[in-house]
Motif scaffolding. Structure first.
Motif, PDB file in Angstrom:
ATOM      1  N   PRO A  32       0.829  -1.207   0.000  1.00  0.00           N
ATOM      2  CA  PRO A  32       0.000   0.000   0.000  1.00  0.00           C
ATOM      3  C   PRO A  32       0.865   1.258   0.000  1.00  0.00           C
ATOM      4  O   PRO A  32       1.911   1.295   0.639  1.00  0.00           O
ATOM      5  N   VAL A  33       0.412   2.260  -0.726  1.00  0.00           N
ATOM      6  CA  VAL A  33       1.144   3.522  -0.825  1.00  0.00           C
ATOM      7  C   VAL A  33       0.706   4.456   0.294  1.00  0.00           C
ATOM      8  O   VAL A  33      -0.477   4.568   0.594  1.00  0.00           O
ATOM      9  N   GLY A  34       1.673   5.130   0.902  1.00  0.00           N
ATOM     10  CA  GLY A  34       1.370   6.181   1.870  1.00  0.00           C
ATOM     11  C   GLY A  34       0.863   5.716   3.215  1.00  0.00           C
ATOM     12  O   GLY A  34       0.273   6.485   3.954  1.00  0.00           O
ATOM     13  N   ASP A  67      -8.009   1.185   4.569  1.00  0.00           N
ATOM     14  CA  ASP A  67      -8.780   1.683   3.440  1.00  0.00           C
ATOM     15  C   ASP A  67      -7.900   1.937   2.224  1.00  0.00           C
ATOM     16  O   ASP A  67      -8.218   2.742   1.362  1.00  0.00           O
ATOM     17  N   ALA A  68      -6.786   1.219   2.119  1.00  0.00           N
ATOM     18  CA  ALA A  68      -5.856   1.405   1.007  1.00  0.00           C
ATOM     19  C   ALA A  68      -6.477   0.960  -0.312  1.00  0.00           C
ATOM     20  O   ALA A  68      -7.093  -0.095  -0.398  1.00  0.00           O
ATOM     21  N   CYS A  69      -6.298   1.794  -1.321  1.00  0.00           N
ATOM     22  CA  CYS A  69      -6.717   1.459  -2.680  1.00  0.00           C
ATOM     23  C   CYS A  69      -5.515   1.427  -3.617  1.00  0.00           C
ATOM     24  O   CYS A  69      -5.488   0.661  -4.564  1.00  0.00           O
ATOM     25  N   VAL A  70      -4.530   2.275  -3.339  1.00  0.00           N
ATOM     26  CA  VAL A  70      -3.399   2.454  -4.235  1.00  0.00           C
ATOM     27  C   VAL A  70      -2.195   1.653  -3.731  1.00  0.00           C
ATOM     28  O   VAL A  70      -1.824   1.756  -2.562  1.00  0.00           O
ATOM     29  N   VAL A 111      -0.914   1.568  -8.747  1.00  0.00           N
ATOM     30  CA  VAL A 111      -2.137   0.955  -9.240  1.00  0.00           C
ATOM     31  C   VAL A 111      -3.249   1.155  -8.223  1.00  0.00           C
ATOM     32  O   VAL A 111      -3.087   0.855  -7.042  1.00  0.00           O
ATOM     33  N   ASP A 112      -4.387   1.660  -8.680  1.00  0.00           N
ATOM     34  CA  ASP A 112      -5.552   1.866  -7.825  1.00  0.00           C
ATOM     35  C   ASP A 112      -6.490   0.674  -7.998  1.00  0.00           C
ATOM     36  O   ASP A 112      -7.227   0.591  -8.978  1.00  0.00           O
ATOM     37  N   PHE A 113      -6.455  -0.259  -7.053  1.00  0.00           N
ATOM     38  CA  PHE A 113      -7.274  -1.451  -7.138  1.00  0.00           C
ATOM     39  C   PHE A 113      -8.731  -1.208  -6.768  1.00  0.00           C
ATOM     40  O   PHE A 113      -9.554  -2.106  -6.896  1.00  0.00           O
ATOM     41  N   CYS A 114      -9.078  -0.010  -6.328  1.00  0.00           N
ATOM     42  CA  CYS A 114     -10.485   0.333  -6.128  1.00  0.00           C
ATOM     43  C   CYS A 114     -11.133   0.713  -7.453  1.00  0.00           C
ATOM     44  O   CYS A 114     -12.345   0.634  -7.604  1.00  0.00           O
ATOM     45  N   GLU A 115     -10.313   1.136  -8.406  1.00  0.00           N
ATOM     46  CA  GLU A 115     -10.811   1.555  -9.711  1.00  0.00           C
ATOM     47  C   GLU A 115     -10.605   0.497 -10.788  1.00  0.00           C
ATOM     48  O   GLU A 115     -11.212   0.569 -11.842  1.00  0.00           O
ATOM     49  N   SER A 116      -9.740  -0.455 -10.553  1.00  0.00           N
ATOM     50  CA  SER A 116      -9.400  -1.454 -11.563  1.00  0.00           C
ATOM     51  C   SER A 116      -9.446  -2.845 -10.958  1.00  0.00           C
ATOM     52  O   SER A 116      -9.071  -3.036  -9.811  1.00  0.00           O
ATOM     53  N   ASP A 117      -9.855  -3.795 -11.767  1.00  0.00           N
ATOM     54  CA  ASP A 117      -9.851  -5.166 -11.255  1.00  0.00           C
ATOM     55  C   ASP A 117      -9.092  -6.127 -12.148  1.00  0.00           C
ATOM     56  O   ASP A 117      -9.088  -7.320 -11.900  1.00  0.00           O
TER      57      ASP A 117
END
Length: 109
Positions: free
Chosen positions: A44-46, A75-78, A97-103
């Protein structure tokens, strides 16, 4: 050691993207290379999350895909990622990579 500088990363939006809340992130990893991926890491980033190996000692053969899940207690997405291949070469994603926006996450030569 072989280097995979010519890989392209393709992420695709899904019909029902994962919501940005504390839950697991599931995506399909596609290996469109001519080499087996033996390890696949996501970090996870950040945040304070640790790097996790997602293939769990089950490699992903060339030309195959598999559904993977990132257990998420935050709540990590990126994420940043790293694919390690059977010849010990690797591919690091320079873009996050934003896994909340891409699968779908595709690595290809």
């Amino acid at each position: 050691m072989r280097h995979f500088a010519s890989f392209a990363l393709i992420t695709a939006a899904v019909l029902a993207p994962v919501m940005a809340s504390a839950e697991n992130r599931t995506f399909k990893l596609e290996n469109k290379t001519s080499y087996m991926i033996v390890k696949f890491f996501a970090t996870p980033v950040g945040g304070n999350g640790k790097r996790v190996e997602l293939l769990n000692k089950k490699g992903l053969w060339a030309g195959k895909s598999r559904s993977l899940t990132i257990a998420d207690d935050g709540d990590a997405c990126v994420f940043t990622t790293r694919a390690v291949f059977e010849d010990n070469s690797f591919y690091d994603v320079t873009n996050k990579v934003d896994f909340c926006e891409s699968d779908v996450y595709t690595i290809e030569e």
